[in-house]
Design an enzyme around this catalytic site. Structure first.
Site, PDB file in Angstrom:
ATOM      1  N   TYR A 197       0.759  -0.993  -0.042  1.00  0.00           N
ATOM      2  CA  TYR A 197      -0.088   0.248  -0.036  1.00  0.00           C
ATOM      3  C   TYR A 197       0.893   1.646  -0.078  1.00  0.00           C
ATOM      4  CZ  TYR A 197       0.817   1.024   5.447  1.00  0.00           C
ATOM      5  OH  TYR A 197       0.673   0.885   6.216  1.00  0.00           O
TER       6      TYR A 197
ATOM      7  N   ARG B 132       8.183   4.243  -4.538  1.00  0.00           N
ATOM      8  CA  ARG B 132       8.226   3.003  -3.287  1.00  0.00           C
ATOM      9  C   ARG B 132       7.276   1.904  -3.686  1.00  0.00           C
ATOM     10  NH1 ARG B 132       7.714   5.352   2.109  1.00  0.00           N
ATOM     11  NH2 ARG B 132       5.415   5.205   1.497  1.00  0.00           N
TER      12      ARG B 132
ATOM     13  N   LYS C  61       6.842  -1.743   1.459  1.00  0.00           N
ATOM     14  CA  LYS C  61       5.717  -1.335   2.658  1.00  0.00           C
ATOM     15  C   LYS C  61       4.280  -2.500   2.309  1.00  0.00           C
ATOM     16  CE  LYS C  61       3.048   3.160   3.169  1.00  0.00           C
ATOM     17  NZ  LYS C  61       3.048   2.895   4.767  1.00  0.00           N
TER      18      LYS C  61
ATOM     19  N   GLU D 192      11.220   2.687  14.503  1.00  0.00           N
ATOM     20  CA  GLU D 192      10.687   3.481  13.991  1.00  0.00           C
ATOM     21  C   GLU D 192       9.837   3.317  15.225  1.00  0.00           C
ATOM     22  OE1 GLU D 192       9.968   2.901  10.079  1.00  0.00           O
ATOM     23  OE2 GLU D 192       9.445   0.107  10.023  1.00  0.00           O
TER      24      GLU D 192
ATOM     25  N   LEU E 267      10.690   1.409   7.629  1.00  0.00           N
ATOM     26  CA  LEU E 267       9.838   1.534   5.729  1.00  0.00           C
ATOM     27  C   LEU E 267      10.915   2.586   5.066  1.00  0.00           C
ATOM     28  CD1 LEU E 267       7.855   1.106   3.585  1.00  0.00           C
ATOM     29  CD2 LEU E 267       6.722   3.273   4.871  1.00  0.00           C
TER      30      LEU E 267
END
Ligand code: PDD
Length: 287
Positions: free
Chosen positions: A33, A52, A151, A183, A207
């Site tokens: 996504y 990405r 992702k 993160e 990410l």
């Protein structure tokens, strides 16, 4: 009022949009996504998100059912049809619905991917009052899989992390692995010490945030010092400032980590400046 959403080539009212129960996104979290923000009815960093997405698809051996040009067109059409001024566009591509459950990937010749996009209107996103007081985070162990650079829609643990934060009376959680901060549940994490911005270096552990790339570029252009390396939770608690970045929060100051107050307990000058610069520059480049 119901939204107009996009599913596999069609623009439909959200109540009429359907995906098969055999879709691998639903059965196996076999999907990727992107979330792109919209400011002033324009897309922020679309190219970064499209690139990405392409990388995520390639890493998972998934065939893109749409081109980047088509995706741009769909994003713009959805913004228009839903009159979005500020908010986000969610895009998901799964490996499709082969008509049964099987661990083996279906043949991409016969099973095409599922493409879904919808808008989330958030008036006041840029002028978010939370940015003026900052957020609090708790630390939790990072027990996600080893390819966090892709992702994927496997968001159960980040979602549990947000719930742990909520239960603790905090706004979000920072994940920690081997004593090092990776993160946030849905954002990249930063600290500032002695004027230097420190954030985790790119790798499979985090990410590769599109907002992160832009913010670091703007910081360097403004002659700010940037160091891309892992930092400990202890270091974060002793920092002068802390903040997060993502497509939905832009740059958001963090003023508390677990029980530790960061700096003066109010948003610091570097995070505040970076938020201003990010919004200013991104708006100029929006398409
Ligand atoms: N999340 N790290 C994680 C784990 C994320 O889920 C995200 C984005 C980021 C920041 O990436 P970007 O700057 O490209 O938005 C970092 C999106 C916003 C979400 O899941 O809603």
């Amino acid at each position: 009022m119901s939204r107009i959403v996009y599913v596999n080539g069609e623009y439909l009212p959200e109540e009429e949009a359907k995906v098969s129960i055999f879709d691998r996104g639903f059965l196996m979290a076999d999907g990727v996504y992107e979330v792109t923000s919209v400011l002033g009815g324009k897309l922020i960093d679309f190219e970064g998100h499209a690139k990405r997405l392409e990388r995520s698809l390639t890493e998972l051996d998934m065939t893109a059912p749409v081109t980047s040009e088509e995706l741009l067109e769909i994003h713009r059409e959805l913004v228009k049809r839903n009159a979005v001024d500020e908010g986000m566009i969610y895009l998901q591509i799964t490996r499709g619905a082969p008509g049964d459950r099987d661990f083996v990937f279906p043949d991409p010749e016969t099973t095409t991917g599922t493409v879904v996009l919808f808008t989330q209107s958030k008036p006041g996103l840029a002028d978010n009052p939370v940015a003026k007081k900052g957020i609090s985070v708790i630390s939790i162990e990072d027990i996600r899989w080893g390819r966090r650079d892709i992702k994927t829609v496997q968001l159960l643990y980040p979602s549990m992390g947000k719930m742990m934060a909520k239960k603790a009376g905090a706004d979000d959680a920072w994940m920690v692995e081997d004593g090092m901060v990776t993160e946030g549940t849905s954002n990249n994490a930063y600290i500032v010490k002695g004027g230097k911005i420190v954030t985790r270096n790119l790798g499979n552990e985090i990410l590769h945030g599109i907002t992160r790339a832009a913010v670091l570029r703007f910081a360097r252009e403004a002659q700010m010092q940037v160091e891309e390396r892992a930092f400990t939770l202890e270091e974060a608690k002793q920092a002068d400032e802390a903040f997060i970045t993502s497509a939905s929060t832009f740059v958001m100051p963090v003023v508390k980590i677990d029980e530790a107050t960061i700096g003066t307990g109010t948003p610091g000058p570097i995070a505040t400046r970076l938020r201003e610069v990010y919004l200013e520059e991104s708006l100029k480049a929006a398409i």
